[in-house]
Motif scaffolding. Structure first.
Motif, PDB file in Angstrom:
ATOM      1  N   UNK A  51      50.075  57.461  44.235  1.00  0.00           N
ATOM      2  CA  UNK A  51      50.492  56.055  44.207  1.00  0.00           C
ATOM      3  C   UNK A  51      49.750  55.236  43.165  1.00  0.00           C
TER       4      UNK A  51
ATOM      5  N   UNK B  22      47.590  52.993  41.362  1.00  0.00           N
ATOM      6  CA  UNK B  22      46.558  52.094  41.883  1.00  0.00           C
ATOM      7  C   UNK B  22      47.107  51.177  42.971  1.00  0.00           C
ATOM      8  N   UNK B  23      48.215  51.607  43.578  1.00  0.00           N
ATOM      9  CA  UNK B  23      48.852  50.779  44.602  1.00  0.00           C
ATOM     10  C   UNK B  23      47.950  50.643  45.829  1.00  0.00           C
ATOM     11  N   UNK B  24      47.927  49.431  46.368  1.00  0.00           N
ATOM     12  CA  UNK B  24      47.203  49.170  47.609  1.00  0.00           C
ATOM     13  C   UNK B  24      48.097  48.269  48.459  1.00  0.00           C
TER      14      UNK B  24
ATOM     15  N   UNK C 177      47.584  46.357  50.823  1.00  0.00           N
ATOM     16  CA  UNK C 177      47.018  45.109  51.328  1.00  0.00           C
ATOM     17  C   UNK C 177      46.367  44.248  50.249  1.00  0.00           C
TER      18      UNK C 177
ATOM     19  N   UNK D 169      46.097  44.786  42.215  1.00  0.00           N
ATOM     20  CA  UNK D 169      45.104  45.818  42.512  1.00  0.00           C
ATOM     21  C   UNK D 169      45.321  46.905  41.475  1.00  0.00           C
TER      22      UNK D 169
ATOM     23  N   UNK E  87      38.091  50.051  44.492  1.00  0.00           N
ATOM     24  CA  UNK E  87      38.620  50.310  43.137  1.00  0.00           C
ATOM     25  C   UNK E  87      37.634  49.845  42.070  1.00  0.00           C
TER      26      UNK E  87
ATOM     27  N   UNK F 217      42.361  54.874  40.862  1.00  0.00           N
ATOM     28  CA  UNK F 217      41.461  54.560  41.976  1.00  0.00           C
ATOM     29  C   UNK F 217      41.057  55.790  42.778  1.00  0.00           C
TER      30      UNK F 217
END
Lengths: 402, 381
Positions: A229, A231-233, A235, A239, B138, B162
């Motif tokens: 994914x 650098x998907x976050x 929440x 990001x 990150x 990340x």
């Protein structure tokens, strides 16, 4: 001569290492940096490959020097019966034995746990193998990127929509070693309380799997298979890592609408700040690719370190993505002794990457660089095993000590 | 029998870094009393959710007890001191301002509870500028270098990553923190005395790459701005196949010979020197190899082809997904996933530890606690 007292929480604990390359030696290093006396069994006829990489002198091989600080080296030729007998005498004087040699090799040398227990009933033995000690795939050996791939970790690391390439190829060995150190100390506690030793069977694949435990547990509960994914976050948004001037990158993590507004203010992005699409987390997530592009357009002309500083002062978590060059010159890390100097046989001193912890009081001293091959023969054979000098001389002459 | 029976740890951490540290200790049998703020730990409100409960919270907090304390309230703060007086260790992961506001700096804790092992995990360690201490995972993995160099061979126009999931640096830091706490508890057994442990998450990132980065520090390898500075070269990478991906690693003549046989010795392979991996591993050759191999592997299925490869001495493995692992025969054999009848989720499988201890195995014994579930028990102490 007895060795100088280094202090530290594991002072008085003796560890024997039959280790090679990275994961096993890293476990030994962790324990040594906590004050344990760690003795590495070596032989000129069966060298740790790390003494060979770099091609020059086995006593100044860069890879070896970069890991094995505060490690003692004793020479034994384990292909001889007399050598194996010496190893067993060392086991009798040790608390912990760590190995990461090929599956089956410890058993063939009669150094499996059942045999060691005959020598020292409360011994703690930790074996590090790619797949652990037994099982249908236990015969397989591999390299760090293989066990990261097998573990489930690699499948989660990749740019969105692309083949998951995983972490850098170097990732994996050191973490397996760290987990081995952790388990060994837990076993020390068990022994303190019960008098009982035990066998620790460590799987390097499972080490990597444990690092994505929350993702796997979530899959077990929800049935949704986690994907690579980028650098998907879910929440935080924005990001990610954003391009800056001179090929640099800047990591930014925004967890609240207030942080979002601060980010826009520092960037001078009044249009983004006022854009209703981006006013809420849900909105930013829904348009995150467009948002990332817009932000990248603004950050691209700025200097990463300077922008990061301004963002942090405005309450937005941000840090430059550091290259090896950045890391080597990082004043904060030098100032905090993240890098420190140890002794070096050739150059007097050598910088190392020190432990990631500080302890107060009674931290273990980490001052001595990696050992010469057999540097501690006298200490081990004369002090610990109590052999007379003529016997040691004889063992050297017969190449048992080689 | 558990390794840490009789050990009590108080956890005031509120991030996965500290929560996983205490979870590792709880798995070894320590009693872990998790102190939650009124309303509950922040991780209770982080997803993914099922039945209104956070899977994340339940993963990081199994085997623990929960008490609710408002540490800014003097009466509750005094209760914490009562807990600490009888505990062996204290785990924290807040910034220094948070600790200072609650009388929980290293100096204050050491003065009030000299027997206590006190660990604080922070992004850059104690003494970092206050504004650095707000860093998130990150930021940590970028500050520590792994993001910049991951994946291997990332082109300059692609962002650093990340890592796996949201918390990779937290897991790594927790391993070192738990190791230090256990070492210090060992000293406590011998001396009765406590220690303060300052863990820097970024320094954990650095330490994990010691034999690559240290050679640069020492001038034996050249540091630089290249994204590939940690790479090893060679053709090893992930490839897409019919039902997912495989990872191929090759460095030797025997690897190459084995792969050629696996592929049925195709004509294109004959154009490579048999020792090309060792002596002719140019960028062009790697590209050319990958073009052909990508086409060849595309219609293969990952399990049968990698099994055949292993038998031929080729280090090719499947890129396992979360769905593959519980069925993998080795994971099944080792019992890595512990089946558990979970009060919130029903039947679940907990990924467990990578170490099997013959005399004191780790296990999930209790699900993560309801908020304040152990208030009465602690009140009675």
């Amino acid at each position: 001569m007895p060795l100088p007292d280094r202090g530290g929480p594991l002072a008085g604990v003796r560890v024997l290492e039959l280790t090679k390359v990275w994961a096993g030696p890293y476990a030994g290093k962790m324990l040594a940096h906590l004050g344990a006396e760690v003795i590495k069994i070596e032989s000129a006829t069966n060298l740790d490959e790390m003494r060979a990489y770099g091609g020059v002198d086995i006593n100044s091989a860069p890879y070896f020097l970069s890991i094995n600080q505060e490690i003692l080296s004793v020479q034994v030729n384990m292909k001889t019966a007399a050598g194996l007998d010496l190893v067993k005498q060392m086991v009798a004087a040790s608390d912990i034995v760590i190995d990461n040699i090929r599956p089956g090799a410890m058993e063939r040398s009669k150094l499996d746990y059942e045999s060691l227990k005959q020598i020292k009933p409360d011994i703690i033995q930790c074996s590090i193998k790619m797949w652990g000690t037994d099982g249908p795939l236990g015969y397989q050996t591999g390299y760090a990127p293989c066990f990261a791939a097998l573990s489930g970790l690699t499948a989660l690391v990749g740019h969105e929509g692309e083949t998951p390439k995983g972490m850098n190829i170097r990732y994996g060995d050191s973490t397996a070693g760290a987990c081995a150190a952790l388990a060994c100390i837990a076993a020390l506690h068990h022994r303190e309380r019960t008098g009982e030793g035990q066998f620790i069977d460590l799987s390097a694949v499972e080490t990597m799997t444990s690092l994505v435990g929350d993702s796997l547990f979530a899959y077990s509960v929800t049935g949704e298979v986690p994907q690579p994914d980028g650098n998907f976050h879910p929440e935080m948004c924005p990001h990610g890592a954003y391009p800056c001037a001179n090929g640099e990158w800047l990591s930014i993590a925004v967890a609240s609408d207030a942080e979002w507004q601060s980010l826009c203010e520092v960037l001078g992005a009044a249009d983004l700040a006022g854009d209703a699409r981006y006013a809420t987390l849900a909105g930013r997530l829904a348009s995150r690719h467009a948002l990332d592009r817009a932000l990248g357009g603004i950050t691209a002309a700025q200097e990463a370190g300077d922008l990061a500083e301004r963002l942090r002062l405005a309450g937005v978590p941000a840090f430059r993505s550091q290259s090896s060059l950045d890391l080597c010159g990082d004043g904060w890390l030098w100032g905090r002794e993240a890098y420190r100097m140890v002794s070096d046989h050739n150059n007097g001193t050598r910088p190392i990457i020190g432990p990631a912890w500080r302890m107060e009081p009674d931290a273990a001293k980490v001052e001595t660089g990696a050992p010469l091959l057999g540097e501690h023969n006298d200490y081990v054979y004369r002090e610990i095993l109590g052999l007379p000098q003529d016997r040691v001389d004889d063992l050297i002459a017969r190449k048992v000590i080689d | 029998v558990t390794a840490l029976a009789g050990i009590t740890i108080v956890e005031i951490a509120e991030r996965p870094a500290g929560e996983y540290t205490a979870r590792l200790l709880a798995d070894f049998g320590a009693e872990v009393i998790k102190v939650e703020r009124p309303g509950g730990a922040p991780t209770r409100s982080m997803g993914p959710f099922k039945n209104g409960e956070s899977t994340l919270f339940h993963y990081f907090n199994a085997n623990k007890k929960s008490v609710v304390l408002d540490l800014a309230d003097p009466a509750d703060r005094a209760t914490l001191d009562r807990l600490l007086a009888r505990a062996n260790g204290l785990i924290d992961d807040h910034d220094e301002a948070w600790g200072a506001a609650r009388g929980l700096t290293s100096a204050e804790v050491a003065a009030a509870h000299p027997h206590l092992v006190h660990a604080i995990i922070t992004p850059f360690g104690q003494g970092a500028p206050l504004e650095w201490q707000i860093a998130r995972p990150i930021n940590v993995i970028n500050a520590g270098g792994w993001a910049y160099h991951s994946p291997s061979e990332t082109p300059p126009d692609k962002p650093p990553l990340k890592g796996a999931g949201r918390f990779l640096p937290d897991y790594e830091s927790a391993i070192d923190a738990a190791t230090c706490v256990l070492a210090s508890l060992h000293r406590q057994r011998k001396t009765g005395a406590g220690q303060f442990i300052d863990i820097s998450e970024v320094e954990v990132q650095l330490n994990r790459v010691d034999c690559v980065l240290d050679r640069m520090l020492a001038g034996e390898a050249e540091p630089g701005p290249e994204r590939t500075a940690y790479d090893m070269g060679g053709p090893g990478t992930s490839f897409a196949c019919r039902d997912g991906h495989v990872y191929l690693f090759m460095t030797s003549k025997s690897h190459w010979k084995g792969l050629c046989e696996l592929m049925g010795n195709p004509d294109w392979a004959q154009a490579f020197r048999e020792d090309w991996l060792e002596f002719d591993c140019t960028r062009d050759n790697v590209v050319r190899f990958r073009e052909h191999f990508t086409a060849w592997i595309a219609d293969k299925e990952k399990m049968p082809i990698t099994e055949a490869a292993q038998k031929g001495g080729v280090a090719m493995v499947p890129v396992s997904t979360a769905a593959d692992l519980p069925q993998n025969e080795q994971f099944v054999h080792r019992g890595f996933f512990q089946k558990f009848d979970h009060p919130a989720f029903g039947e679940v499988a907990f990924p467990m530890a990578c170490y099997k201890l013959s005399a004191s195995p780790v296990a999930i014994r209790t699900a993560a606690p309801a908020l304040g579930a152990h208030d009465p028990e602690v009140e009675a102490r």
